[in-house]
Enzyme design. Structure first.
Site, PDB file in Angstrom:
ATOM      1  N   HIS A 162       0.804  -1.228   0.000  1.00  0.00           N
ATOM      2  CA  HIS A 162       0.000   0.000   0.000  1.00  0.00           C
ATOM      3  C   HIS A 162       0.831   1.271   0.000  1.00  0.00           C
ATOM      4  O   HIS A 162       0.294   2.342   0.271  1.00  0.00           O
ATOM      5  CB  HIS A 162      -0.927   0.039   1.216  1.00  0.00           C
TER       6      HIS A 162
ATOM      7  N   LYS B 253     -15.054   7.750  -3.107  1.00  0.00           N
ATOM      8  CA  LYS B 253     -16.292   8.069  -2.376  1.00  0.00           C
ATOM      9  C   LYS B 253     -16.878   9.378  -2.874  1.00  0.00           C
ATOM     10  O   LYS B 253     -18.086   9.497  -3.098  1.00  0.00           O
ATOM     11  CB  LYS B 253     -16.010   8.148  -0.865  1.00  0.00           C
TER      12      LYS B 253
HETATM   13  C1  26Q Z   1       3.421   0.170  10.317  1.00  0.00           C
HETATM   14  C2  26Q Z   1       4.344  -0.204  11.289  1.00  0.00           C
HETATM   15  C3  26Q Z   1       4.308   0.367  12.558  1.00  0.00           C
HETATM   16  C4  26Q Z   1       3.310   1.310  12.848  1.00  0.00           C
HETATM   17  C5  26Q Z   1       2.386   1.672  11.880  1.00  0.00           C
HETATM   18  C6  26Q Z   1       2.455   1.115  10.607  1.00  0.00           C
HETATM   19  C7  26Q Z   1       1.470   1.525   9.568  1.00  0.00           C
HETATM   20  C8  26Q Z   1       0.116   1.609   9.872  1.00  0.00           C
HETATM   21  C9  26Q Z   1      -0.803   2.011   8.906  1.00  0.00           C
HETATM   22  C10 26Q Z   1       1.872   1.820   8.277  1.00  0.00           C
HETATM   23  C11 26Q Z   1       0.943   2.215   7.326  1.00  0.00           C
HETATM   24  C12 26Q Z   1      -0.401   2.299   7.625  1.00  0.00           C
HETATM   25  C13 26Q Z   1      -1.430   2.703   6.664  1.00  0.00           C
HETATM   26  C14 26Q Z   1      -1.228   2.931   5.386  1.00  0.00           C
HETATM   27  C15 26Q Z   1      -2.308   3.357   4.481  1.00  0.00           C
HETATM   28  O1  26Q Z   1      -3.420   3.636   4.901  1.00  0.00           O
HETATM   29  N1  26Q Z   1      -2.032   3.422   3.180  1.00  0.00           N
HETATM   30  C16 26Q Z   1      -3.048   3.818   2.222  1.00  0.00           C
HETATM   31  O2  26Q Z   1      -3.699   2.637   1.762  1.00  0.00           O
HETATM   32  C17 26Q Z   1      -4.820   2.957   0.951  1.00  0.00           C
HETATM   33  C18 26Q Z   1      -5.536   1.660   0.609  1.00  0.00           C
HETATM   34  O3  26Q Z   1      -4.794   0.930  -0.310  1.00  0.00           O
HETATM   35  C19 26Q Z   1      -4.377   3.713  -0.283  1.00  0.00           C
HETATM   36  O4  26Q Z   1      -5.521   4.113  -0.988  1.00  0.00           O
HETATM   37  C20 26Q Z   1      -3.553   4.949   0.094  1.00  0.00           C
HETATM   38  O5  26Q Z   1      -3.024   5.559  -1.075  1.00  0.00           O
HETATM   39  C21 26Q Z   1      -2.425   4.551   1.040  1.00  0.00           C
HETATM   40  O6  26Q Z   1      -1.740   5.700   1.489  1.00  0.00           O
END
Ligand code: 26Q
Length: 835
Positions: A375, A678
């Protein structure tokens, strides 16, 4: 054994019940039953919460029978199943969605009216299940809805965080975080299943020994264990009798926890120390980019992976005993980013250490069942964990990772003899002062499928971050463009538009979004346009009411509603949006308003608590809003508001009321985006860069119905070495005036210097997000937007076309793609057809 038997019952009569009726009288009587007999409330109770709870229980009862029938149907058909493993499920509220999918909303609404209650008030009493950060977590929730609607045997596995995404308050223009204790008043949608509790190991040491057969094997000893207790949440399909399951794990201490201390006489201390175990599922990490090195986060990740896999293997063994011959044909694990990627070595461990399998057979099963979704394109967001942390916390898992790596590097060396640079690049272990495990590489090596979430993103992955792996295994890589569920994101959140659409083309679009294309010719029908516009106005008034209540700013629904809601991030460029707002303000101050479109700008989103620049951006937005909204010269020409505590439930009001959807990330940085979809479905027009799924949105609606601007991903990278923001500012009088206003302290009169870091970021030749580079192009595109909006017929036509051509962005399409190209599941039809 005999003890267990004594506690077992077998009584078919106990569980065989006729389906519950959904007529108004039955709904009324059961609602009253729960309110008075179950919850013990009476006519003096003033809290809406209990009315909500009584209704939730009434609705939940109607899911139970279908839930059981779905379980039986999956067992009977002996079908393949997919498990969606995710650290986040951003579900939002459940009540409205359950009623919608059961098809009982109107009857419930009438039943409540007869009792003098408003359904909306009860709906509003539900707290969001905010078990996610943003896009990735909400995508998981939309996927579950589509899987149930398509009757696919897919089960979600996640963590039951005691505290979800923090609540955001704005104090003096700054973000303040408050804990989200969402379970405080109970969660009526969950069912605890203590009988499926699993034991999870941590710490201890790994050792090797000879089996009776003389083979070398590994085992994990002297561990400190934690229990994982599952809570199940029903996931109803849309009017089809299917109810799938989301299983969330809660950590609990074992009874032998700190037995040592107990025996030493410190009973209370040892019971109190249970906290340490139960901390694992206490709180969601509020970063939407990886937070490196936090031990508790790695504990959460392994806890989820281990509990889920053990649960699945226990169910397998109950049916097939020790025969794993068809395991890989019947099971698939979809990893939602690398967060659950400990599932790779954990499945190897369970198959070898617990099921006695040899490496090759275990590896064959692992690599035929694991699939990984990426992602992110930001290299700094790729997860890495210090080897030392693994060694202390998960020593046996680290052994297995090392072995996977050794075998993998041998394969690379055979393919590219002598290419030691390549070995260094591709190793699962990054060498250096602090050696680290590269989780994405671990996931790629073990998966048969690796996908990105939009066409551009998937292309950039194989050209950039995962280039070496693409060269080795091109067949693994594929794209699955994201989507959103049209049930929550049109049918539920936009009833006025849903009614209009159904009157025009029938109601089949809810589960077959292709049908919404039939609106295209209606864009040319002036009478239909008039009705569409009237619906928009209703939705804008609803949004304006929320903005008034939450921000104290008055939005006039006749103005252009210009909205950017998403996590606050430099790459998403809320700053670029703000520079445009300041530019408009500057035009007003200069009297450059001969042609003008009134605009109401709304910005909302949470900043990671430790992300300094993101928090400063929130402060700047609020200060700019304060100045503009209180300048008598501005009046209704321009309004600016920052919406506090943006979340799923806020988006349900915001997206129907929006005219202009801001999707303005630096090209090549936003993997996909889903807010963009959305907004589009609800008839907003996009102003956007050629990034993520924006590209595909523009492809669907055509250039006439999309406001494109900015550098392409390729141009961004080409410009980077000679990027010179000072020269850009010099050459552009508009940008110059905007920067002068910022330099002058106009927005921080009594807080001198606080925005210097923002100014420095914009003017730095190493600004990774190149805000200044796209300013001119953005402002010009905004001028075209303003002109288009002044022509109401034209704008309404564009709005209808955007909804009508949003078919591709239903998660029903996304999930059918996953199923056709990755999972290969057979839908399981149920006898119980309605609801
Ligand atoms: C990882 C390790 C430690 C702590 C936190 C994390 C962590 C948590 C959440 C890393 C990333 C996320 C979330 C990422 C995210 O929401 N990415 C989004 O994903 C969407 C669905 O595919 C995309 O539409 C977005 O472009 C993307 O930014």
């Amino acid at each position: 054994m005999s003890l267990k038997k004594k506690h077992m019952i077998y009584s078919p009569g106990l569980t065989e019940l006729p389906p519950l009726p959904n007529d108004i009288a039955s709904l009324t009587s059961e609602f009253r039953h729960y309110y008075t007999h179950n919850l013990g409330r009476d006519k003096y109770c003033r809290s809406l919460h209990y009315a909500y709870k009584a209704l939730a229980l009434t609705v939940r009862d109607r899911l139970m029978e279908r839930w059981k029938q779905t379980r039986y149907a999956y067992l009977d058909s002996d079908c393949k199943q997919t498990y969606y493993l995710s650290l986040e499920f951003l579900m939002g509220r459940a009540l409205g969605n359950a009623m919608l999918n059961l098809g009982i909303t109107d009857h419930v609404s009438q039943a409540l009216l007869d009792l003098g209650l408003q359904l909306e008030d009860l709906v509003e009493a539900e707290i969001d299940a905010g078990l996610g950060n943003g896009g990735l977590g909400r995508l998981a929730a939309c996927f579950l809805d589509s899987c149930a609607t398509l009757q696919l045997p897919v089960m979600g596995y996640g963590i039951r965080y005691e505290y979800g995404m923090f609540r955001q308050r704005i104090v003096d223009g700054r973000q303040v975080e408050e804990p989200d204790h969402w379970l405080r008043e109970g969660h009526p949608w969950e069912v605890e299943r203590p009988e499926y509790t699993q034991r999870i190991r941590f710490g201890g040491k790994s050792e090797f020994f000879r089996t009776a057969a003389g083979e070398l094997a590994g085992r994990w000893v002297d561990t400190s264990d934690v229990l994982a207790v599952p809570y199940d949440i029903p996931i109803p399909g849309y009017k089809n009798g299917t109810v799938n399951t989301l299983r969330l794990w809660k950590a609990a201490a074992t009874d032998e926890f700190n037995l040592g201390e107990f025996n030493a006489g410190s009973y209370t201390e040892s019971v109190a120390a249970k906290n340490a175990a139960e901390n694992i599922t206490m709180v969601l990490y509020p970063n939407d980019a990886s937070e490196n090195g936090k031990e508790l986060r790695l504990r959460q990740q392994y806890f989820l992976a281990s509990a889920s896999l053990q649960d699945i293997i226990a169910r397998w063994r109950a049916l097939y005993k020790g025969d794993f011959g068809t395991f890989a044909d019947k099971n698939c694990f979809q990893l939602n980013d690398t967060h659950p990627s400990c599932a790779v070595p954990e499945l190897m461990r369970l198959l070898m250490d617990e099921q006695g399998m040899a490496w090759d057979q275990a590896w064959d099963i692992t690599t035929r069942t694991m699939a990984y979704t990426n992602h992110t394109l930001l290299p700094e967001a790729l997860e890495k964990w210090p080897v030392q942390l693994f060694r202390n916390l998960l020593p046996r898992i680290l052994d297995i990772i090392f072995e996977i790596n050794a075998r993998f590097l041998k394969l690379v060396a055979d393919r590219w003899p002598g290419d030691s640079e390549r070995l260094r690049r591709m190793s699962l272990i990054e060498e250096g002062a602090v050696p680290q495990v590269r989780m994405a590489y671990l996931a790629i090596v073990a998966s048969f499928s690796v996908n990105g979430v939009a066409e551009l993103h998937s292309q950039l992955l194989v050209q950039g971050l995962f280039r070496d792996f693409f060269e080795l295994w091109p067949h693994k890589f594929n794209n699955k463009t994201n989507g959103v569920t049209p049930r929550r994101w049109i049918a539920w959140c936009n009833p006025a538009m849903s009614r209009l659409i159904s009157e025009a083309i029938g109601d089949g679009w809810t589960s077959d979004l292709q049908q919404i294309r039939q609106l295209v010719p209606l864009a040319e029908d002036p009478a239909f346009r008039e009705r569409w516009h009237a619906v928009k106005l209703i939705n804008k008034q609803r949004m304006a009411d929320m903005v008034e209540a939450q921000c104290g700013v008055t939005f006039d629904p006749n103005g252009l509603f210009d909205v950017q809601v998403k996590r606050i991030h430099e790459y998403k460029r809320q700053l670029l949006n703000l520079l445009h707002v300041i530019h408009l303000y500057n035009r007003i101050k200069r009297g450059d308003t001969a042609t003008w479109t009134n605009r109401c700008v709304l910005i909302g989103g949470k900043a990671a608590p430790g992300y300094y620049m993101a928090k400063l951006t929130i402060k700047l937005i609020n200060n700019v809003a304060q100045v503009i909204n209180n300048d008598p010269l501005v009046g209704d020409l321009l309004k600016v508001a920052f919406l506090p505590n943006y979340r799923v439930t806020a988006m349900e009001v915001v997206c129907p009321g929006t005219d202009l959807s801001e999707q303005i990330s630096t090209a090549g940085k936003e993997a996909s985006g889903t807010g963009n979809m959305k907004f589009m479905m609800n008839g907003a027009v996009t102003i956007g860069t050629l990034d993520g799924a924006n590209i595909e949105i523009r492809q669907e609606v055509g250039d006439d119905n999309f406001f494109m601007f900015g550098l392409t991903a390729e141009e961004v990278e080409a410009l980077r070495p000679q990027y010179d923001p000072a020269a850009i500012i010099d050459a552009d009088p508009d940008l110059n005036r905007v920067m002068q206003l910022l330099y002058s302290g106009h927005f921080n009169m009594f807080e001198p210097g606080i925005f210097d870091p923002v100014i420095n970021a914009i003017t730095s030749p190493t600004d990774p997000w190149m805000v200044a580079a796209d300013f001119r192009s953005f402002v010009d595109a905004q001028a075209r937007v303003a002109e288009a909006y002044r022509d109401r017929e034209r704008w309404t036509r564009m709005s209808i076309i955007n909804s009508a051509l949003s078919t591709k962005f239903s998660t029903d399409r996304t999930i059918l793609d996953y199923n056709r190209e990755i999972w290969n599941l057979q839908p399981v039809r149920l006898d119980m057809k309605q609801g």
